[in-house]
Design an enzyme around this catalytic site. Structure first.
Site, PDB file in Angstrom:
ATOM      1  N   GLU A 153     -56.367 -47.304 -14.888  1.00 11.33           N
ATOM      2  CA  GLU A 153     -55.149 -46.521 -15.605  1.00 11.33           C
ATOM      3  C   GLU A 153     -54.546 -46.867 -16.961  1.00 11.33           C
ATOM      4  O   GLU A 153     -54.556 -48.164 -17.292  1.00 11.33           O
ATOM      5  CB  GLU A 153     -53.874 -46.313 -14.836  1.00 11.33           C
TER       6      GLU A 153
ATOM      7  N   GLU B 241     -51.074 -50.325  -7.202  1.00 14.06           N
ATOM      8  CA  GLU B 241     -50.031 -51.195  -7.775  1.00 14.06           C
ATOM      9  C   GLU B 241     -49.273 -51.979  -6.954  1.00 14.06           C
ATOM     10  O   GLU B 241     -48.145 -51.836  -7.166  1.00 14.06           O
ATOM     11  CB  GLU B 241     -49.530 -50.477  -8.902  1.00 14.06           C
TER      12      GLU B 241
HETATM   13  C1  GAL Z   1     -48.598 -46.671 -12.714  1.00 13.25           C
HETATM   14  C2  GAL Z   1     -48.557 -45.874 -11.435  1.00 13.25           C
HETATM   15  C3  GAL Z   1     -49.270 -44.160 -11.597  1.00 13.25           C
HETATM   16  C4  GAL Z   1     -48.203 -43.781 -12.602  1.00 13.25           C
HETATM   17  C5  GAL Z   1     -48.392 -44.400 -13.872  1.00 13.25           C
HETATM   18  C6  GAL Z   1     -47.424 -43.825 -15.096  1.00 13.25           C
HETATM   19  O1  GAL Z   1     -47.493 -47.718 -12.407  1.00 13.25           O
HETATM   20  O2  GAL Z   1     -49.853 -46.569 -10.647  1.00 13.25           O
HETATM   21  O3  GAL Z   1     -49.074 -43.650 -10.399  1.00 13.25           O
HETATM   22  O4  GAL Z   1     -47.010 -43.706 -12.058  1.00 13.25           O
HETATM   23  O5  GAL Z   1     -47.855 -45.781 -13.679  1.00 13.25           O
HETATM   24  O6  GAL Z   1     -47.560 -44.574 -16.192  1.00 13.25           O
END
Ligand code: GAL
Length: 678
Positions: free
Chosen positions: A318, A161
């Site tokens: 994610e 990210e």
């Molecule tokens: C994203 C990140 C992850 C985790 C996640 C939590 O921004 O890539 O590592 O922190 O959010 O929602």
């Protein structure tokens, strides 16, 4: 997307079945070895066949400048491979280790007030720091060299990210890089002075060295300087992405390189429409924002991601099984939501569904963030839902590789307009670019009409209806393109605060909406934003907020579709539509919100000949999306509501979900059905 000769999707290990990839970020460094065995056993049980590994492992891999420790990662990679689980391996550069920031504090980002952002969190590095770049790239070389031939290696995951916490850095490194970027853009200081309008407030520069990032100033810094700094900051991170990617392409030409975007809610610093050209396939992270449009926003983001990926499959890197930890109040997902959210991404083209993260952390800032294996352990509703989703995704294997089918309508999305609209010193600071676009998307969903969310620059000719909400920044080429679209028979709709400025943020003179004035056949002399407490009505029943205007009809063939019925502009046009040959150009001069726009769009869509493909009883409640491979078409039907919904007149045979007694497909609350369309 990168060169077509490059692999464009995951390299599949010999012991992993084809189909939709399923898994999570896996952070084994947080757990003792014994847990790793349990992890892979449960992963198999859940149907997991891919994990992202090593994202925050830099300190563990390189505990000191000249000490490297790969033994543990070798072991995890081997264990995963032996269990038929592919690896999307991170370059591990996301979060620099303490030894590096202690030795080189000059890599730490600086905010607009000149304050250093210290280590203690993550992503504490300047995108333009040559020292950081050198150390990060050394790590990438090591990773690529060591794992190039590993049989589990399926893709490279560059950093993590990029820009999540460090997109805007105002350090001296940033100042230097900003000047170089500006020199490439403007060539001369005179050209920059013109573009930035520096005749105003005695800002004329006589030397590049005088130019700074827009650091905290006495009052509003120069608007074009601010805009260019946004453009530069997105490009600076992109340059970092490319630097890592180049090493990976050189050392592992057969392994695709991806990066997880954050196409969601308020993340606006990175122009992902541009970034997509730099990677082999697009990945996205998405987290729900609670509220009445939570589902619509998810669908909007997935839709935009799919179109940024050029319609080709992409990777949902994610999302969450349930609550996150970083909102003010972190709500758990309701039954059905975990699967619905995942499958909506699949509907919009995702061929991989992953969560953050595999096992919920016991310690650290994200210990209350949900995961596939929650604190409660596998004997839990979350893990049961995770396992059920794994089974559903196996049923969906035939969908893998199918591309998104173009919708009849489109919503245009433009990062520069987003940045420019939400700048300071405007007629109102309440303008929300993405919200306006989302409201139109909700209106399309309410009418059951499929609409693509496409970045500006996408060919529009295949769309019967194009909505360009708050397309604020319209340079001559864009104005010409829109005019050409309408003249060729397209139906364009645009809104308040569109067409106002050119690419330097200079106002088009002669009356608003300058660049689109003639095409729309309207002219506005003065903006009339509303106070938060004010509402006016349009057509007696539609509440309008935020913005109004005195719209004069100036062009030929302009019909007034709606009028203000209260307020200063009562009796004057609120919505207009100019007919241009077979096409048309419509203008909505106020904020109507999702409900009002549904009414207005109903008429505009009908006039454009665009109708819902859903049976009447399912319109509004169900979102329909189509993926296609050759003659094979898959319809995804998602229940947007919290009520059970039967879909009658089913247009094909269910692949996921079953027909009821009368042949209908029963969608439970938040349920999803997938149908092979006839
Ligand atoms: C994203 C990140 C992850 C985790 C996640 C939590 O921004 O890539 O590592 O922190 O959010 O929602």
């Amino acid at each position: 997307m990168t060169h077509p000769a490059r692999p464009q999707w995951l390299r599949r290990p010999d012991n992993v079945a084809p189909g939709i990839a399923y898994g999570a970020d896996y952070n084994p460094e947080q757990w003792p070895r014994e847990v790793w065995r349990d992890d892979v056993r449960l992963m198999r049980e859940a149907g997991v066949n891919i994990v992202s590994l090593g994202i925050f492992s830099w300190a563990r891999l390189q505990p000191a400048e000249h000490t490297w420790r790969f033994d543990w990662l070798d072991e995890v990679m081997g264990l995963l491979y032996d269990n038929g689980i592919a690896v999307d391996l991170a370059t591990a550069t996301a979060s620099p280790p303490p030894w590096l920031t202690a030795k080189h504090p000059e890599i730490l980002p600086v905010n607009e007030r000149g304050e250093t952002l210290w280590p203690g969190g993550r992503q504490h590095w300047r995108p333009t720091s040559p020292v950081f770049r050198e150390h990060a790239l050394a790590l990438v070389e090591k990773m690529a060299g060591r794992y190039a031939d590993h049989p589990a290696l399926s893709a490279w995951h560059v950093s993590n990210e990029l820009g999540c916490h460090n997109v805007y850095d105002y350090s001296d490194d940033a100042a230097r890089a900003f000047r170089t970027w500006l020199q490439a853009r403007y060539a001369t200081v005179e050209a920059l002075n013109h573009a930035w309008g520096t005749a105003f407030w005695s800002q004329e520069y006589s030397d590049w060295a005088q130019i700074l990032p827009p650091r905290l100033a006495t009052t509003h810094p120069n608007p074009t300087q601010q805009l260019d700094f946004k453009r530069f900051s997105s490009d600076a991170l992109r340059e970092h992405l490319r630097a890592e990617r180049d090493i990976l392409h050189r050392l592992t030409p057969d392994v695709p390189v991806t990066h997880n975007f954050m196409i969601m809610g308020g993340t606006k610093g990175m122009d992902y429409a541009a970034w997509a050209a730099d990677i082999d396939f697009v990945s996205n992270d998405h987290y729900l924002e609670p509220g009445p449009q939570a589902y619509d926003e998810l669908s909007f983001s997935a839709n935009l991601t799919g179109n940024i990926a050029g319609g080709r499959p992409w990777f949902l890197m994610e999302h969450s099984t349930s609550a996150v930890n970083w909102q003010q109040i972190n709500i758990a997902k309701k039954p059905g939501e975990l699967a619905r959210d995942s499958l909506t991404h699949v509907a919009h083209g995702a061929d991989a569904v992953c969560f953050f993260q595999w096992r919920q952390s016991a310690a650290g800032a994200e210990k209350y963030h949900s995961a596939m294996v929650p604190h409660a352990g596998p004997d839990s509703d979350v893990f049961r839902s995770v396992t059920a989703l794994g089974a559903t995704l196996r049923e969906l294997a035939p969908v893998a590789g199918a591309t998104r089918e173009q919708a009849p309508a489109a919503i245009v999305f433009h990062w520069d307009s987003w940045w420019a609209v939400e700048a300071d010193s405007h007629p109102t600071d309440r303008l929300r670019y993405r919200q306006e676009a989302l409201d139109w998307y909700t209106a399309f969903l309410n009418l059951g009409i499929r609409a693509d969310v496409v970045p500006l620059g996408t060919a529009l000719d295949g769309y019967s209806l194009v909505v360009a909400p708050m397309l604020h920044m319209v340079g001559e080429p864009v104005a010409k393109e829109l005019q050409g679209y309408v003249e060729a028979g397209g139906h364009l709709v645009t809104t308040y605060f569109s067409g106002i400025v050119d690419e330097h943020d200079h106002v088009w003179l002669g009356g608003h909406p300058g660049a689109l004035r003639d095409l729309l056949g309207v002219r506005v002399e003065e903006f009339a934003p509303l106070l938060d407490t004010e509402t006016v009505t349009v057509d007696e029943s539609l509440p309008a907020t935020l913005w109004t205007e005195r719209v004069q009809v100036t062009g030929p063939d302009v019909a007034v579709l709606s009028r203000y019925t209260t307020g200063e502009h009562a009796g004057h046009p609120a919505v207009t539509r100019r007919t241009v040959g077979e096409g048309s150009a419509a203008y909505v001069s106020t904020r109507l919100g999702p409900q009002g726009l549904t009414t207005v769009l109903d008429g505009l869509a009908a006039a454009a000949g665009v109708t819902s493909e859903l049976p009447p009883g399912s319109r509004g409640g169900v979102e329909l999306t189509v993926r296609r491979r050759g003659q094979e078409r898959f319809g995804f039907l998602v229940n947007r509501t919290d009520q059970p919904l039967p879909v009658t007149d089913l247009p094909g045979e269910p692949l996921v979900g079953a027909r009821g007694r009368n042949g209908e497909l029963s969608l439970p609350p938040r349920g999803v059905g997938v149908v092979r369309l006839a």
